[in-house]
Design an enzyme around this catalytic site. Structure first.
Site, PDB file in Angstrom:
ATOM      1  N   ALA A  61      44.286  30.729  35.935  1.00  0.00           N
ATOM      2  CA  ALA A  61      44.447  30.109  34.612  1.00  0.00           C
ATOM      3  C   ALA A  61      43.232  30.451  33.747  1.00  0.00           C
ATOM      4  O   ALA A  61      42.151  30.726  34.270  1.00  0.00           O
ATOM      5  CB  ALA A  61      44.555  28.597  34.778  1.00  0.00           C
ATOM      6  N   GLY A 100      45.697  30.311  39.744  1.00  0.00           N
ATOM      7  CA  GLY A 100      47.031  30.549  39.183  1.00  0.00           C
ATOM      8  C   GLY A 100      47.515  31.970  39.448  1.00  0.00           C
ATOM      9  O   GLY A 100      48.728  32.215  39.516  1.00  0.00           O
ATOM     10  N   GLU A 103      48.967  31.798  42.790  1.00  0.00           N
ATOM     11  CA  GLU A 103      50.187  30.977  42.711  1.00  0.00           C
ATOM     12  C   GLU A 103      51.340  31.792  42.113  1.00  0.00           C
ATOM     13  O   GLU A 103      52.486  31.681  42.546  1.00  0.00           O
ATOM     14  CB  GLU A 103      49.906  29.727  41.872  1.00  0.00           C
ATOM     15  CG  GLU A 103      48.965  28.765  42.594  1.00  0.00           C
ATOM     16  CD  GLU A 103      48.581  27.569  41.757  1.00  0.00           C
ATOM     17  OE1 GLU A 103      48.016  27.779  40.667  1.00  0.00           O
ATOM     18  OE2 GLU A 103      48.850  26.434  42.171  1.00  0.00           O
ATOM     19  N   GLU A 123      40.450  26.473  42.950  1.00  0.00           N
ATOM     20  CA  GLU A 123      40.492  25.388  41.968  1.00  0.00           C
ATOM     21  C   GLU A 123      39.544  24.250  42.315  1.00  0.00           C
ATOM     22  O   GLU A 123      38.953  23.633  41.424  1.00  0.00           O
ATOM     23  CB  GLU A 123      41.925  24.833  41.850  1.00  0.00           C
ATOM     24  CG  GLU A 123      42.871  25.715  41.070  1.00  0.00           C
ATOM     25  CD  GLU A 123      43.540  26.798  41.911  1.00  0.00           C
ATOM     26  OE1 GLU A 123      43.059  27.071  43.045  1.00  0.00           O
ATOM     27  OE2 GLU A 123      44.542  27.365  41.450  1.00  0.00           O
TER      28      GLU A 123
HETATM   29  C1  LIG Z   1      48.173  19.934  34.017  1.00  0.00           C
HETATM   30  C2  LIG Z   1      47.791  21.361  33.809  1.00  0.00           C
HETATM   31  C3  LIG Z   1      48.387  22.278  34.888  1.00  0.00           C
HETATM   32  C4  LIG Z   1      47.642  23.554  34.911  1.00  0.00           C
HETATM   33  C5  LIG Z   1      47.872  24.207  36.250  1.00  0.00           C
HETATM   34  C6  LIG Z   1      46.967  25.340  36.368  1.00  0.00           C
HETATM   35  C7  LIG Z   1      46.438  25.379  37.752  1.00  0.00           C
HETATM   36  C8  LIG Z   1      45.740  26.625  37.928  1.00  0.00           C
HETATM   37  O1  LIG Z   1      46.367  27.618  37.988  1.00  0.00           O
HETATM   38  C9  LIG Z   1      44.301  26.508  38.000  1.00  0.00           C
HETATM   39  C10 LIG Z   1      43.560  27.782  37.973  1.00  0.00           C
HETATM   40  O2  LIG Z   1      43.995  28.879  38.086  1.00  0.00           O
HETATM   41  S1  LIG Z   1      41.952  27.500  37.720  1.00  0.00           S
HETATM   42  C11 LIG Z   1      41.239  29.124  37.731  1.00  0.00           C
HETATM   43  C12 LIG Z   1      41.081  29.613  39.108  1.00  0.00           C
HETATM   44  N1  LIG Z   1      40.401  30.840  39.100  1.00  0.00           N
HETATM   45  C13 LIG Z   1      39.090  30.949  39.378  1.00  0.00           C
HETATM   46  O3  LIG Z   1      38.413  29.995  39.675  1.00  0.00           O
HETATM   47  C14 LIG Z   1      38.504  32.330  39.295  1.00  0.00           C
HETATM   48  C15 LIG Z   1      37.335  32.326  38.384  1.00  0.00           C
HETATM   49  N2  LIG Z   1      36.782  33.635  38.266  1.00  0.00           N
HETATM   50  C16 LIG Z   1      36.050  34.220  39.224  1.00  0.00           C
HETATM   51  O4  LIG Z   1      35.876  33.728  40.316  1.00  0.00           O
HETATM   52  C17 LIG Z   1      35.420  35.528  38.905  1.00  0.00           C
HETATM   53  O5  LIG Z   1      35.311  35.584  37.499  1.00  0.00           O
HETATM   54  C18 LIG Z   1      36.186  36.783  39.412  1.00  0.00           C
HETATM   55  C19 LIG Z   1      36.075  36.816  40.950  1.00  0.00           C
HETATM   56  C20 LIG Z   1      37.622  36.726  38.996  1.00  0.00           C
HETATM   57  C21 LIG Z   1      35.538  38.037  38.809  1.00  0.00           C
HETATM   58  O6  LIG Z   1      34.165  38.053  39.099  1.00  0.00           O
HETATM   59  P1  LIG Z   1      33.193  39.090  38.318  1.00  0.00           P
HETATM   60  O7  LIG Z   1      31.834  38.847  38.887  1.00  0.00           O
HETATM   61  O8  LIG Z   1      33.772  40.427  38.372  1.00  0.00           O
HETATM   62  O9  LIG Z   1      33.239  38.661  36.799  1.00  0.00           O
HETATM   63  P2  LIG Z   1      32.664  37.343  36.107  1.00  0.00           P
HETATM   64  O10 LIG Z   1      31.351  37.639  35.507  1.00  0.00           O
HETATM   65  O11 LIG Z   1      32.784  36.170  36.995  1.00  0.00           O
HETATM   66  O12 LIG Z   1      33.743  37.137  34.944  1.00  0.00           O
HETATM   67  C22 LIG Z   1      33.841  38.035  33.859  1.00  0.00           C
HETATM   68  C23 LIG Z   1      34.167  37.231  32.617  1.00  0.00           C
HETATM   69  O13 LIG Z   1      35.455  36.628  32.770  1.00  0.00           O
HETATM   70  C24 LIG Z   1      35.387  35.228  32.582  1.00  0.00           C
HETATM   71  N3  LIG Z   1      36.361  34.600  33.482  1.00  0.00           N
HETATM   72  C25 LIG Z   1      36.495  34.808  34.796  1.00  0.00           C
HETATM   73  N4  LIG Z   1      37.536  34.094  35.280  1.00  0.00           N
HETATM   74  C26 LIG Z   1      38.035  33.419  34.235  1.00  0.00           C
HETATM   75  C27 LIG Z   1      39.115  32.517  34.095  1.00  0.00           C
HETATM   76  N5  LIG Z   1      39.903  32.163  35.142  1.00  0.00           N
HETATM   77  N6  LIG Z   1      39.359  32.020  32.881  1.00  0.00           N
HETATM   78  C28 LIG Z   1      38.601  32.358  31.817  1.00  0.00           C
HETATM   79  N7  LIG Z   1      37.560  33.209  31.888  1.00  0.00           N
HETATM   80  C29 LIG Z   1      37.288  33.727  33.094  1.00  0.00           C
HETATM   81  C30 LIG Z   1      33.946  34.867  32.926  1.00  0.00           C
HETATM   82  O14 LIG Z   1      33.560  33.660  32.319  1.00  0.00           O
HETATM   83  C31 LIG Z   1      33.188  36.083  32.390  1.00  0.00           C
HETATM   84  O15 LIG Z   1      33.067  35.960  30.995  1.00  0.00           O
HETATM   85  P3  LIG Z   1      31.670  35.537  30.339  1.00  0.00           P
HETATM   86  O16 LIG Z   1      31.469  34.096  30.698  1.00  0.00           O
HETATM   87  O17 LIG Z   1      31.898  35.736  28.900  1.00  0.00           O
HETATM   88  O18 LIG Z   1      30.625  36.400  30.956  1.00  0.00           O
END
Ligand SMILES: CCCCCCCC(=O)CC(=O)SCCNC(=O)CCNC(=O)[C@H](O)C(C)(C)COP(=O)(O)OP(=O)(O)OC[C@H]1O[C@@H](n2cnc3c(N)ncnc32)[C@H](O)[C@@H]1OP(=O)(O)O
Ligand SMILES: NC(=O)C1=CN([C@@H]2O[C@H](COP(=O)(O)OP(=O)(O)OC[C@H]3O[C@@H](n4cnc5c(N)ncnc54)[C@H](O)[C@@H]3O)[C@@H](O)[C@H]2O)C=CC1
Length: 719
Positions: A61, A100, A103, A123
């Site tokens: 998400a 998500g 999922e 999550e």
């Molecule tokens: C009642 C309401 C019902 C709603 C139901 C919804 C339930 C759900 O479905 C809930 C969810 O999905 S919650 C989200 C779960 N996903 C995560 O926790 C993954 C988060 N991301 C990561 O681990 C790493 O970015 C990852 C491993 C993917 C990549 O790592 P990297 O080291 O390559 O890159 P990062 O520096 O971490 O990220 C690059 C930029 O992307 C932004 N970002 C990453 N994941 C995001 C995400 N999921 N959403 C929004 N922005 C995200 C990150 O912030 C960064 O950007 P900057 O902050 O500008 O540097």
């Protein structure tokens, strides 16, 4: 958005497009809904593949949408319609499939992953649960114990483990989309009855109640006070005990509680703060986007004691060649053994081969001649460190970065003793350095932006949350800790016990209270520092002057405890007693209670009753007040830097978002009022006096954390 093309004539290929991680924003969800409909209604299309742009399936998400008004089609019906499709839908997973994203993949009928892909339901680390059916589908697919493990820890699994668990159907080393298309062609027209996970019965282990009780106890213990892990267990229990539709209702109910909780906000703040600290900026204006790091492939570590060993192991694990230098032969032998077993244990735990061959050992500093960067970790002694830096300047190739792991000495002074102070920065690791995921990169006025950029990049490569901070006594973390420790000692003088103080802090969410923590790290360390600073004086002086140093209140309790040879766990006695030296289970010690009574009697102190609220306010608000002073002084660039340091290095509960975020949640006006109250009650403790940035923030209407930098700028421009 999502792109749609038809490949091999009969396969509809849907590509998620939302760089960098293809998060499921409203536009992406709408794109998926539209393109799935297109594919399913096209009679030429026999099967469908869903993949992500740029080698990344989906990071879940869009976290930035949380806390805002949600638009676009919701995830749950979108995933249901994919699962209900009458044409096979295959997820082609490259990069990551998280939250998500996974999922969505679980709603598909088949999952093909690249061997380097990572999958997970993280999550819980954002204060949530997998609420788009993840908590109901995963246990049905891989069984309750494995699903509980993944969902309550949020850990990412490799493609190989995902295959073993049954999350994916195939793993490929080749082009994943090609493999998925080929697979989609092979299953076109097949019945999908057995492929819809929501229709599977959930396997019920025979000892269901015992299993859930055990896991519930574990999560309550490991993340004290956090509500998301508990809700995750409850959601999986619903999967195991209820039909799918009712389980989904329970999932939704639990998510609704979490979604609006302060804990979820705090954990999402930390997620973004962790990334924000990478965009560092020095007071000179130099910053991450204008400073290019130098390549580092070979590094030296000087001094293989407690810290040097861990640092060298962490460097080798990050793939660097390491020259490990220790002058004492006995220490060198011991270090070699200890480091080899650290590497072997780590490799066993994580899989892979221990990086033993990357480390070479030497008793001579000459071995550091051709390295790109040195980390010095010899005794905490300025004269010795200056001598080592002199030798390094003579031995190393020109331009080698010289980093010190000092925990308290002046990095500027050390730099000024070298001919190239621009090459000197502090790299302050935390013990044990191969385990703790925090690094303070300490810059002085003459450190070059390139040196800072290089140390920051190296820290990231080593898997550490790396925070650039200015040079001052204790840097950021230990400078704040000093105030926390000080208040804890004052509370003992006033009537508290170590048990009472620790209980309050542990109920707040710290894994260990301040006294148990001090026993673990060793009480002699701080004692040595206080002696060197002229604070600790030998003997049992009494009367008010015995508790005053340099005109301010001082508690000698810690010094007196050390004088008894009580250094904590290592001597089997400290603030608590232990079964034997080195044991870890702290037990109340009647000796300590009578020692405290005698101490109070000797100093004419009357014990009063102290409650948990006072413990928390005095210990935490004084630490927070120092955090504001650090911001005011420009030692940390923003509150996020302080919060990341505290969450990653000091056990501050993540679900409370770090001390500065916590202060904003409590209300800055309240923090100010309580500090004023305690300062009035203890006028001889100057650290309780609220600092001007805190006052200014309250006067500006207590703006949210992300606006504090602006207020600080204004304050500075008026000074
Ligand atoms: C009642 C309401 C019902 C709603 C139901 C919804 C339930 C759900 O479905 C809930 C969810 O999905 S919650 C989200 C779960 N996903 C995560 O926790 C993954 C988060 N991301 C990561 O681990 C790493 O970015 C990852 C491993 C993917 C990549 O790592 P990297 O080291 O390559 O890159 P990062 O520096 O971490 O990220 C690059 C930029 O992307 C932004 N970002 C990453 N994941 C995001 C995400 N999921 N959403 C929004 N922005 C995200 C990150 O912030 C960064 O950007 P900057 O902050 O500008 O540097
Ligand atoms: N122990 C801790 O928790 C932390 C310590 N630090 C800092 O890290 C540094 C090292 O601390 P520890 O590892 O605890 O000390 P330690 O006493 O365990 O190890 C220091 C090692 O340096 C070696 N050494 C001394 N002079 C040397 C020289 N000229 N060349 C090569 N080796 C030499 C000693 O033989 C010893 O093995 C200190 O500056 C300390 O303040 C920083 C963060 C945490």
């Amino acid at each position: 958005m999502a792109q749609y093309t038809r490949v091999s004539g009969v396969v509809g290929l849907i590509t998620l497009q939302n760089p960098p991680v293809n998060a499921l924003s409203a536009v992406v969800r709408q794109g998926i809904v539209d393109k799935v409909e297109t594919a399913l209604s096209d009679p030429k299309v026999k099967s469908v593949v869903i993949c992500g742009q740029n080698g990344n399936f989906c990071g879940g998400a869009d976290i930035k949408e949380f806390g805002t008004k949600m638009f676009g089609p919701p995830l749950i019906p979108m995933i249901h319609s994919i699962e209900a499709a009458n044409k096979p839908v295959v997820a082609a997973i490259e990069g990551s499939a998280l939250g998500g994203g996974l999922e969505l993949a679980l709603g598909c009928h088949y999952r093909i992953a690249h061997s380097k892909a990572r999958l997970g339901l993280p999550e819980v680390t954002l204060g949530l649960l997998p609420a788009a059916g993840g908590s109901q589908r995963l246990p049905r697919l891989i069984g309750v114990p494995a699903a509980l493990n993944l969902i309550t820890t949020g850990r990412h699994v490799t493609a190989a483990e995902a295959l073993q668990l049954g999350i994916v159907d195939q793993v490929t080393d080749h082009n994943t989309v090609d493999a998925a298309v080929k697979f989609a062609l092979s299953v076109a027209g097949r019945s999908l009855d057995a492929r819809r996970i929501s229709t599977y019965p959930c396997p019920r282990p025979s000892d269901l109640d015992a299993l859930f009780e055990e896991v519930m106890q574990k999560v309550r213990q490991s993340a004290r006070g956090a509500i998301a892990p508990v809700a995750c267990v409850q959601a999986v229990r619903a999967a195991a005990t209820l039909p799918y539709t009712q389980g989904m209702e329970r999932e939704k109910e639990l998510m609704a509680t979490l979604f609006t909780s302060g804990q979820a906000r705090a954990m999402q703040y930390i997620f973004f703060a962790q990334r924000a600290v990478g965009r560092w900026r020095m007071p000179s204006g130099a910053s991450w986007d204008t400073s290019k790091p130098r390549p580092v492939t070979k590094a030296a570590v000087i001094g293989l004691g407690t810290m040097g060993r861990g640092i060298a192991v962490a460097l080798a694990r990050a793939g660097l060649s390491v020259v490990a230098v220790e002058t004492q032969e006995k220490q060198l032998l011991e270090a070699k053994q200890a480091m080899s077993s650290m590497l072997e244990r780590g490799a066993k735990r994580r899989g892979g081969v221990p990086a033993l061959g990357l480390i070479s050992y030497s008793q001579s500093i000459q071995a550091a001649a051709d390295v790109d960067l040195v980390i010095e970790a010899v005794f905490e002694d300025m004269a010795l460190k200056i001598e080592v830096f002199k030798q390094l300047t003579a031995v190393c190739k020109p331009g080698t970065l010289l980093c010190t792991n000092t925990s308290g000495l002046d990095v500027d002074q050390l730099a000024s003793e070298t001919p190239n102070p621009e090459l000197v920065v502090g790299m302050h690791f935390f013990a044990p350095a191969h385990v703790m995921n925090l690094l303070e990169v300490v810059y002085g006025p003459r450190s070059s932006p390139q040196a800072v950029a290089t140390a920051m990049q190296l820290g990231k490569k080593m898997g550490k949350a790396s925070v650039a901070v200015g040079n001052c006594s204790g840097f950021v973390g230990n400078r704040m800790l000093k105030l926390y420790l000080e208040q804890a000692s004052f509370l003992l003088e006033e009537g508290a016990t170590p048990e009472l103080v620790d209980r309050a802090l542990e109920e707040f969410g710290f894994p260990m209270g301040v006294f148990r923590m001090s026993d673990l790290s060793g009480l002699d360390v701080g004692w040595r520092v206080r002696k060197a600073a002229g604070l600790a004086e030998p003997g049992e002086a009494s009367g008010p002057s015995a508790r005053i140093r340099k005109g301010y209140r001082y508690s000698p309790i810690g010094d007196l405890v050390c004088e008894q040879g009580r250094f904590g766990q290592k001597t089997g006695r400290g603030w608590y007693q232990y079964e034997k030296p080195g044991s870890r289970v702290a037990r109340s010690d009647p000796w300590m209670h009578s020692f405290l009574e005698q101490y109070r009697a000797r100093h004419g102190l009357v014990a009063r009753s102290i409650d948990h609220q006072e413990v928390l306010e005095r210990c935490l608000y004084s630490l927070i007040n120092e955090g504001f002073r650090i911001l005011e002084d420009g030692i940390a660039a923003g509150p996020e830097d302080i919060d990341v340091i505290y969450v990653f290095g000091y056990g501050w509960p993540r679900h409370r978002g770090g001390p500065m975020f916590y202060a904003s949640m409590v209300g800055l006006a309240k923090v100010l009022e309580r500090l004023e109250h305690y300062h009035q009650a203890h006028p001889d403790v100057p650290n309780l006096q609220p600092c001007s940035l805190l006052r200014r923030l309250v006067a500006s209407g207590s703006p949210p954390v992300h606006m504090w930098r602006e207020v600080r700028k204004k304050l500075h421009s008026q000074l």
